[in-house]
Each structure stands twice: as C-alpha cells, then as structure tokens.
Scaffold this active site. Structure first.
Site, mmCIF file in Angstrom:
data_model
loop_
_atom_site.group_PDB
_atom_site.id
_atom_site.type_symbol
_atom_site.label_atom_id
_atom_site.label_comp_id
_atom_site.label_asym_id
_atom_site.label_seq_id
_atom_site.Cartn_x
_atom_site.Cartn_y
_atom_site.Cartn_z
ATOM 1 N N CYS A 8 0.873 -1.195 0.000
ATOM 2 C CA CYS A 8 0.000 0.000 0.000
ATOM 3 C C CYS A 8 0.899 1.230 0.000
ATOM 4 C CB CYS A 8 -0.967 -0.026 1.175
ATOM 5 S SG CYS A 8 -0.185 -0.019 2.810
ATOM 6 N N ASN A 11 2.302 1.400 4.345
ATOM 7 C CA ASN A 11 2.657 0.114 4.966
ATOM 8 C C ASN A 11 2.387 0.113 6.473
ATOM 9 O OD1 ASN A 11 5.619 -2.011 5.393
ATOM 10 N ND2 ASN A 11 3.547 -2.624 4.948
ATOM 11 N N CYS A 13 -1.298 0.524 7.401
ATOM 12 C CA CYS A 13 -2.734 0.198 7.540
ATOM 13 C C CYS A 13 -3.108 -1.011 6.678
ATOM 14 C CB CYS A 13 -3.611 1.393 7.171
ATOM 15 S SG CYS A 13 -3.363 2.847 8.218
ATOM 16 N N ARG A 14 -3.292 -0.775 5.370
ATOM 17 C CA ARG A 14 -3.891 -1.817 4.531
ATOM 18 C C ARG A 14 -2.980 -3.017 4.283
ATOM 19 N NH1 ARG A 14 -5.157 2.267 -0.187
ATOM 20 N NH2 ARG A 14 -3.222 3.081 0.718
ATOM 21 N N SER A 15 -1.717 -2.777 3.877
ATOM 22 C CA SER A 15 -0.881 -3.934 3.505
ATOM 23 C C SER A 15 -0.456 -4.802 4.690
ATOM 24 C CB SER A 15 0.314 -3.520 2.639
ATOM 25 O OG SER A 15 1.172 -2.629 3.302
ATOM 26 N N ASP A 125 -8.158 3.920 1.287
ATOM 27 C CA ASP A 125 -7.164 4.322 2.286
ATOM 28 C C ASP A 125 -7.905 4.824 3.532
ATOM 29 O OD1 ASP A 125 -5.278 5.629 3.802
ATOM 30 O OD2 ASP A 125 -4.381 6.731 2.137
HETATM 31 P P1 4NP Z 1 -1.733 2.739 4.197
HETATM 32 O O1 4NP Z 1 -2.397 4.068 4.828
HETATM 33 O O2 4NP Z 1 -1.219 3.125 2.829
HETATM 34 O O3 4NP Z 1 -2.904 1.790 4.110
HETATM 35 O O4 4NP Z 1 -0.653 2.302 5.154
HETATM 36 C C1 4NP Z 1 -1.721 5.283 4.905
HETATM 37 C C2 4NP Z 1 -0.890 5.537 5.983
HETATM 38 C C3 4NP Z 1 -0.250 6.744 6.078
HETATM 39 C C4 4NP Z 1 -0.435 7.714 5.104
HETATM 40 C C5 4NP Z 1 -1.259 7.450 4.020
HETATM 41 C C6 4NP Z 1 -1.903 6.220 3.922
HETATM 42 N N1 4NP Z 1 0.210 8.975 5.214
HETATM 43 O O5 4NP Z 1 -0.039 9.843 4.361
HETATM 44 O O6 4NP Z 1 1.019 9.195 6.145
#
Ligand code: 4NP
Length: 158
Positions: A8, A11, A13-15, A125
C-alpha cells in the site's frame, strides 16, 4: 514455497492487515509452510513503524497480531516475490513504474481483482477517516485473501 508481497502507500494500515489476514487464511488451511508473506509501502513516510493502532485493534479482535515494521518496496522485491498485490490503483501504477521489465510488471496484481464485490478496484485508504473505514478494510481483505488463496491454489496445485 510461494512468496507474496502486499503493498500500500504507508505500509501501516492496509498492507500489513492484508499480510495478517492472508497468514490467518493459510494457517486455518494448515498450509502456512507453503508460503512466505511480507508487506511494504510505496512511500518512505513510516519506515520502521508498527501498524496504525486502529488497524492493530481490529486485527486483534480477530485473533491477528500485526507486528510488522514498515518498509519501502524496492526493485529487488520483484526478484524475491512471486506475487505483488497492490491495495489501490495508485499503488499499482507506482509499483509497476519501478521497472520496465514486462515479466516483473506481470507479478503485480490489484488486490480487489480477487473481490466478489466489483464496485471499485481500490481498497480505500482509511488513514484520515474514522474507525468504520478500518472495519471496511478488514472485510474487503478477508474476502480478497480467501479468493486469492483459492486462485493460487488452483493455479499452483498447492
Ligand atoms: P496505508 O495508509 O497506505 O494503508 O498504510 C496510509 C498511511 C499513512 C499515510 C497514508 C496512507 N500517510 O499519508 O502518512
């Protein structure tokens, strides 16, 4: 041994959730020894961080412990993994743009290509939203990981 990388943006939340859910699926099917799973982000924003505490709480309710430390995807991952699963379209394009090699690009799939719900191709997201977004991510990933497992089991005769 099949090697699978979930990717994602951050790294956190989703992945890491996708990695945890897929590990739960293969553990339930007693085939965990046939897989190596990891996750990574396209960005460097959160390198070294544990998953977001909201994602960890939802995972823990389902008996899934998320203890992955965030890392950024590298070109070497195309050599190290058989399947690279992107959480959304932006991740998919960013991963494929890391290489010009078609056989490497062909390792990249959209996670939701394996969803029975075809309303959108992206795992949304959840980072800037509320808890319901994190619950949705779990539900989506549970469906996708089970369907992805069925897909590779048939393809690889696991
Ligand atoms: P992820 O979520 O891609 O599912 O881990 C996010 C975590 C942090 C951010 C964006 C998406 N950020 O902008 O810091």
């Amino acid at each position: 041994m099949k090697k699978i990388l979930f990717v994602c943006l951050g790294n956190i939340c989703r992945s890491p959730m996708a990695e945890g859910v897929f590990k739960k699926v293969i553990e339930n099917k007693a085939v965990a020894n046939k897989f190596y799973c990891d996750s990574a982000g396209t960005s460097a924003y959160h390198i070294g961080a544990l998953p977001d505490e909201r994602m960890r709480a939802i995972a823990q309710e389902r008996g899934i412990i998320l203890d992955h430390c965030a890392r950024q995807i590298t070109v070497k991952d195309f050599d190290d993994f058989d399947y690279i699963l992107a959480m959304d379209t932006s991740n998919y394009n960013n991963i494929r743009n890391l290489t010009k090699d078609k056989s490497r690009q062909d390792k990249v799939f959209m996670m939701r290509a394996f969803d029975s719900d075809k309303s959108t191709m992206d795992v949304p997201d959840p980072y800037y939203g509320g808890m319901s977004g994190f619950h949705d991510v779990y539900e989506i990933l549970w469906r996708c990981c089970n369907n992805f497992y069925n897909y590779i089991s048939e393809e690889q005769k696991i």
